[in-house]
Design a protein around this motif. Structure first.
Motif, PDB file in Angstrom:
ATOM      1  N   VAL A 194       0.842  -1.201   0.000  1.00  0.00           N
ATOM      2  CA  VAL A 194       0.000   0.000   0.000  1.00  0.00           C
ATOM      3  C   VAL A 194       0.877   1.251   0.000  1.00  0.00           C
ATOM      4  O   VAL A 194       2.042   1.221   0.412  1.00  0.00           O
ATOM      5  N   LEU A 195       0.281   2.348  -0.460  1.00  0.00           N
ATOM      6  CA  LEU A 195       0.973   3.634  -0.457  1.00  0.00           C
ATOM      7  C   LEU A 195       1.088   4.155   0.975  1.00  0.00           C
ATOM      8  O   LEU A 195       0.108   4.127   1.725  1.00  0.00           O
ATOM      9  N   GLY A 196       2.265   4.648   1.345  1.00  0.00           N
ATOM     10  CA  GLY A 196       2.472   5.161   2.696  1.00  0.00           C
ATOM     11  C   GLY A 196       2.873   6.634   2.695  1.00  0.00           C
ATOM     12  O   GLY A 196       2.566   7.380   1.767  1.00  0.00           O
ATOM     13  N   ASP A 197       3.534   7.044   3.757  1.00  0.00           N
ATOM     14  CA  ASP A 197       4.101   8.386   3.927  1.00  0.00           C
ATOM     15  C   ASP A 197       3.069   9.491   3.717  1.00  0.00           C
ATOM     16  O   ASP A 197       1.977   9.433   4.275  1.00  0.00           O
ATOM     17  N   GLU A 198       3.395  10.523   2.932  1.00  0.00           N
ATOM     18  CA  GLU A 198       2.524  11.685   2.721  1.00  0.00           C
ATOM     19  C   GLU A 198       2.601  12.113   1.271  1.00  0.00           C
ATOM     20  O   GLU A 198       3.518  11.699   0.542  1.00  0.00           O
ATOM     21  N   ILE A 199       1.631  12.921   0.840  1.00  0.00           N
ATOM     22  CA  ILE A 199       1.704  13.553  -0.490  1.00  0.00           C
ATOM     23  C   ILE A 199       1.414  15.031  -0.243  1.00  0.00           C
ATOM     24  O   ILE A 199       0.286  15.397   0.116  1.00  0.00           O
ATOM     25  N   SER A 200       2.418  15.871  -0.397  1.00  0.00           N
ATOM     26  CA  SER A 200       2.290  17.269   0.025  1.00  0.00           C
ATOM     27  C   SER A 200       3.298  18.114  -0.751  1.00  0.00           C
ATOM     28  O   SER A 200       4.125  17.567  -1.480  1.00  0.00           O
ATOM     29  N   PRO A 201       3.263  19.428  -0.565  1.00  0.00           N
ATOM     30  CA  PRO A 201       4.286  20.263  -1.236  1.00  0.00           C
ATOM     31  C   PRO A 201       5.719  19.987  -0.742  1.00  0.00           C
ATOM     32  O   PRO A 201       6.673  20.438  -1.360  1.00  0.00           O
ATOM     33  N   ASP A 202       5.862  19.218   0.354  1.00  0.00           N
ATOM     34  CA  ASP A 202       7.203  18.769   0.767  1.00  0.00           C
ATOM     35  C   ASP A 202       7.725  17.687  -0.173  1.00  0.00           C
ATOM     36  O   ASP A 202       8.943  17.526  -0.322  1.00  0.00           O
ATOM     37  N   THR A 203       6.825  16.917  -0.761  1.00  0.00           N
ATOM     38  CA  THR A 203       7.241  15.718  -1.505  1.00  0.00           C
ATOM     39  C   THR A 203       6.879  15.769  -2.993  1.00  0.00           C
ATOM     40  O   THR A 203       7.087  14.792  -3.704  1.00  0.00           O
ATOM     41  N   CYS A 204       6.305  16.880  -3.421  1.00  0.00           N
ATOM     42  CA  CYS A 204       5.939  17.058  -4.841  1.00  0.00           C
ATOM     43  C   CYS A 204       6.535  18.374  -5.339  1.00  0.00           C
ATOM     44  O   CYS A 204       6.682  19.315  -4.559  1.00  0.00           O
ATOM     45  N   ARG A 205       6.804  18.469  -6.640  1.00  0.00           N
ATOM     46  CA  ARG A 205       7.003  19.797  -7.255  1.00  0.00           C
ATOM     47  C   ARG A 205       5.688  20.167  -7.943  1.00  0.00           C
ATOM     48  O   ARG A 205       5.173  19.386  -8.750  1.00  0.00           O
ATOM     49  N   LEU A 206       5.194  21.356  -7.593  1.00  0.00           N
ATOM     50  CA  LEU A 206       3.886  21.814  -8.066  1.00  0.00           C
ATOM     51  C   LEU A 206       4.045  23.213  -8.626  1.00  0.00           C
ATOM     52  O   LEU A 206       4.515  24.110  -7.922  1.00  0.00           O
ATOM     53  N   TRP A 207       3.678  23.392  -9.902  1.00  0.00           N
ATOM     54  CA  TRP A 207       3.777  24.715 -10.527  1.00  0.00           C
ATOM     55  C   TRP A 207       2.385  25.233 -10.813  1.00  0.00           C
ATOM     56  O   TRP A 207       1.566  24.529 -11.444  1.00  0.00           O
ATOM     57  N   ASP A 208       2.130  26.469 -10.385  1.00  0.00           N
ATOM     58  CA  ASP A 208       0.857  27.150 -10.674  1.00  0.00           C
ATOM     59  C   ASP A 208       0.808  27.403 -12.177  1.00  0.00           C
ATOM     60  O   ASP A 208       1.609  28.181 -12.703  1.00  0.00           O
ATOM     61  N   ASN A 209      -0.112  26.738 -12.882  1.00  0.00           N
ATOM     62  CA  ASN A 209      -0.076  26.898 -14.340  1.00  0.00           C
ATOM     63  C   ASN A 209      -0.830  28.134 -14.834  1.00  0.00           C
ATOM     64  O   ASN A 209      -0.978  28.344 -16.025  1.00  0.00           O
ATOM     65  N   THR A 210      -1.257  28.994 -13.870  1.00  0.00           N
ATOM     66  CA  THR A 210      -1.810  30.295 -14.275  1.00  0.00           C
ATOM     67  C   THR A 210      -0.734  31.382 -14.209  1.00  0.00           C
ATOM     68  O   THR A 210      -1.005  32.547 -14.494  1.00  0.00           O
ATOM     69  N   VAL A 211       0.486  30.998 -13.802  1.00  0.00           N
ATOM     70  CA  VAL A 211       1.575  31.965 -13.610  1.00  0.00           C
ATOM     71  C   VAL A 211       2.724  31.583 -14.535  1.00  0.00           C
ATOM     72  O   VAL A 211       3.093  30.411 -14.598  1.00  0.00           O
ATOM     73  N   GLU A 212       3.296  32.546 -15.249  1.00  0.00           N
ATOM     74  CA  GLU A 212       4.388  32.241 -16.185  1.00  0.00           C
ATOM     75  C   GLU A 212       5.758  32.332 -15.536  1.00  0.00           C
ATOM     76  O   GLU A 212       6.659  31.569 -15.859  1.00  0.00           O
ATOM     77  N   ASP A 213       5.904  33.300 -14.628  1.00  0.00           N
ATOM     78  CA  ASP A 213       7.227  33.548 -14.055  1.00  0.00           C
ATOM     79  C   ASP A 213       7.767  32.278 -13.389  1.00  0.00           C
ATOM     80  O   ASP A 213       7.094  31.690 -12.549  1.00  0.00           O
ATOM     81  N   PRO A 214       8.984  31.832 -13.770  1.00  0.00           N
ATOM     82  CA  PRO A 214       9.487  30.537 -13.298  1.00  0.00           C
ATOM     83  C   PRO A 214       9.733  30.461 -11.791  1.00  0.00           C
ATOM     84  O   PRO A 214       9.804  29.362 -11.253  1.00  0.00           O
ATOM     85  N   GLN A 215       9.852  31.599 -11.117  1.00  0.00           N
ATOM     86  CA  GLN A 215       9.972  31.539  -9.649  1.00  0.00           C
ATOM     87  C   GLN A 215       8.612  31.691  -8.997  1.00  0.00           C
ATOM     88  O   GLN A 215       8.283  30.981  -8.053  1.00  0.00           O
ATOM     89  N   ALA A 216       7.804  32.621  -9.524  1.00  0.00           N
ATOM     90  CA  ALA A 216       6.493  32.893  -8.906  1.00  0.00           C
ATOM     91  C   ALA A 216       5.560  31.684  -9.006  1.00  0.00           C
ATOM     92  O   ALA A 216       4.685  31.503  -8.167  1.00  0.00           O
ATOM     93  N   ARG A 217       5.767  30.832 -10.034  1.00  0.00           N
ATOM     94  CA  ARG A 217       4.839  29.699 -10.212  1.00  0.00           C
ATOM     95  C   ARG A 217       5.091  28.562  -9.211  1.00  0.00           C
ATOM     96  O   ARG A 217       4.262  27.664  -9.062  1.00  0.00           O
ATOM     97  N   VAL A 218       6.231  28.596  -8.510  1.00  0.00           N
ATOM     98  CA  VAL A 218       6.624  27.464  -7.652  1.00  0.00           C
ATOM     99  C   VAL A 218       5.805  27.455  -6.363  1.00  0.00           C
ATOM    100  O   VAL A 218       5.817  28.428  -5.602  1.00  0.00           O
ATOM    101  N   LEU A 219       5.086  26.334  -6.119  1.00  0.00           N
ATOM    102  CA  LEU A 219       4.185  26.231  -4.960  1.00  0.00           C
ATOM    103  C   LEU A 219       4.634  25.127  -3.991  1.00  0.00           C
ATOM    104  O   LEU A 219       3.808  24.608  -3.245  1.00  0.00           O
ATOM    105  N   ASP A 220       5.895  24.770  -4.001  1.00  0.00           N
ATOM    106  CA  ASP A 220       6.341  23.596  -3.246  1.00  0.00           C
ATOM    107  C   ASP A 220       7.628  23.893  -2.487  1.00  0.00           C
ATOM    108  O   ASP A 220       8.070  25.031  -2.414  1.00  0.00           O
ATOM    109  N   LYS A 221       8.239  22.822  -1.976  1.00  0.00           N
ATOM    110  CA  LYS A 221       9.411  22.989  -1.111  1.00  0.00           C
ATOM    111  C   LYS A 221      10.612  23.616  -1.812  1.00  0.00           C
ATOM    112  O   LYS A 221      11.552  24.061  -1.136  1.00  0.00           O
ATOM    113  N   ASP A 222      10.606  23.708  -3.138  1.00  0.00           N
ATOM    114  CA  ASP A 222      11.680  24.441  -3.816  1.00  0.00           C
ATOM    115  C   ASP A 222      11.722  25.898  -3.344  1.00  0.00           C
ATOM    116  O   ASP A 222      12.782  26.523  -3.379  1.00  0.00           O
ATOM    117  N   ARG A 223      10.596  26.456  -2.862  1.00  0.00           N
ATOM    118  CA  ARG A 223      10.622  27.836  -2.327  1.00  0.00           C
ATOM    119  C   ARG A 223      11.542  27.893  -1.108  1.00  0.00           C
ATOM    120  O   ARG A 223      12.225  28.895  -0.894  1.00  0.00           O
TER     121      ARG A 223
END
Ligand code: TMP
Length: 246
Positions: A194-223
């Motif tokens: 079975v799937l364990g752990d968590e699924i969150s911005p700590d463990t995913c890269r998520l880009w806001d696809n309404t934003v073009e700017d490559p830094q502003a679009r980042v919604l995850d732990k890369d910030r």
């Protein structure tokens, strides 16, 4: 708010982002999500205010969505906003990385340009072992180290591709691109993967696809990793979008 905690048993393990407790039921454990954040194998440390509660809520929504689509997970319920009850698992010591768009270590290690769509998605395995810095594995290394059997690797890869389809579709509805993510699997006491752990911005890269700017679009732990600022605001925006669709 984060200070209330369910009456729970012995602390079994404290990880970088969660603490694991025993409960009165030997088949059920309690995970407490922390505000602590680490990156680069804990060489960089900090806190993200409210992260525990946000990641617990995001994980809960995503586990519920996956369960309703027929993917077995360890999720049971959330007795408080920062705690999740989960089935006891024997963790398979693999970090399964799924990549839809090139970023992170793939770019660093291969020179592939950031943002290139990867089709079909890559499913790759790292050794879940901080002493060695979670290195990328080959199938041969997985079997030599007896981390999993060939049947288990096949099942984990199939499950990861199905989870990727479901999560990609879900995040598309949130107008977020699921760039890549990390999964962990475990084996229940009755032998099921079975799937364990968590699924969150700590463990995913998520880009806001309404934003073009490559830094502003980042919604995850890369910030946090790249000091881009407003980490908490980005995590909150993910929760708002996820909760609106879930
Ligand atoms: P990477 O590009 O650094 O290999 O990361 C790939 C994905 O896995 C990314 O979404 C972040 C996630 N990840 C974790 O959840 N934990 C880790 O320890 C690492 C290195 C990556």
């Amino acid at each position: 708010m984060g200070e209330s905690r369910s009456p729970s048993g012995e602390k079994l393990y404290e990880g970088k982002a969660k603490i694991l407790y025993a409960t009165e039921d030997s088949e059920i454990l309690l995970t407490r999500y922390k505000d602590d954040a680490t990156a680069f194998n804990a060489q960089k440390r900090g806190t993200i205010a409210g992260k525990g509660q946000i990641n617990c809520a995001i994980s809960r929504h995503l586990f519920e969505m996956l369960e309703s689509a027929g993917v077995p997970t360890h999720y049971v319920d959330c007795p408080t906003p920062i705690e999740m009850r989960v089935k006891r698992l024997t963790i398979v010591p693999l970090e399964v990385i799924v990549r839809n768009v090139a970023a992170g270590s793939l770019c660093k290690q291969t020179g592939i340009e950031l943002g290139r769509v990867i089709e079909p998605a890559i499913v790759e395995f790292c050794y879940k072992n901080d002493d060695f810095g979670d290195p990328l594995l080959s199938e041969g290394r997985i079997y030599a180290l007896k981390l999993a059997t060939p049947d288990q690797v096949e099942e984990i890869e199939l499950m990861s591709r199905r989870i990727n389809e479901l999560l990609t579709d879900f995040f598309k509805q949130c107008r977020i691109t699921l760039v890549d993510f990390k999964l962990e699997f475990g084996i229940t006491t009755d032998g099921k993967i079975v799937l364990g752990d968590e699924i969150s911005p700590d463990t995913c890269r998520l880009w806001d696809n309404t934003v073009e700017d490559p830094q502003a679009r980042v919604l995850d732990k890369d910030r946090f990793r790249q000091d881009l600022g407003d980490v908490e605001g980005a995590y909150r925006r993910v929760l708002e979008k996820v909760a609106a669709i879930a």
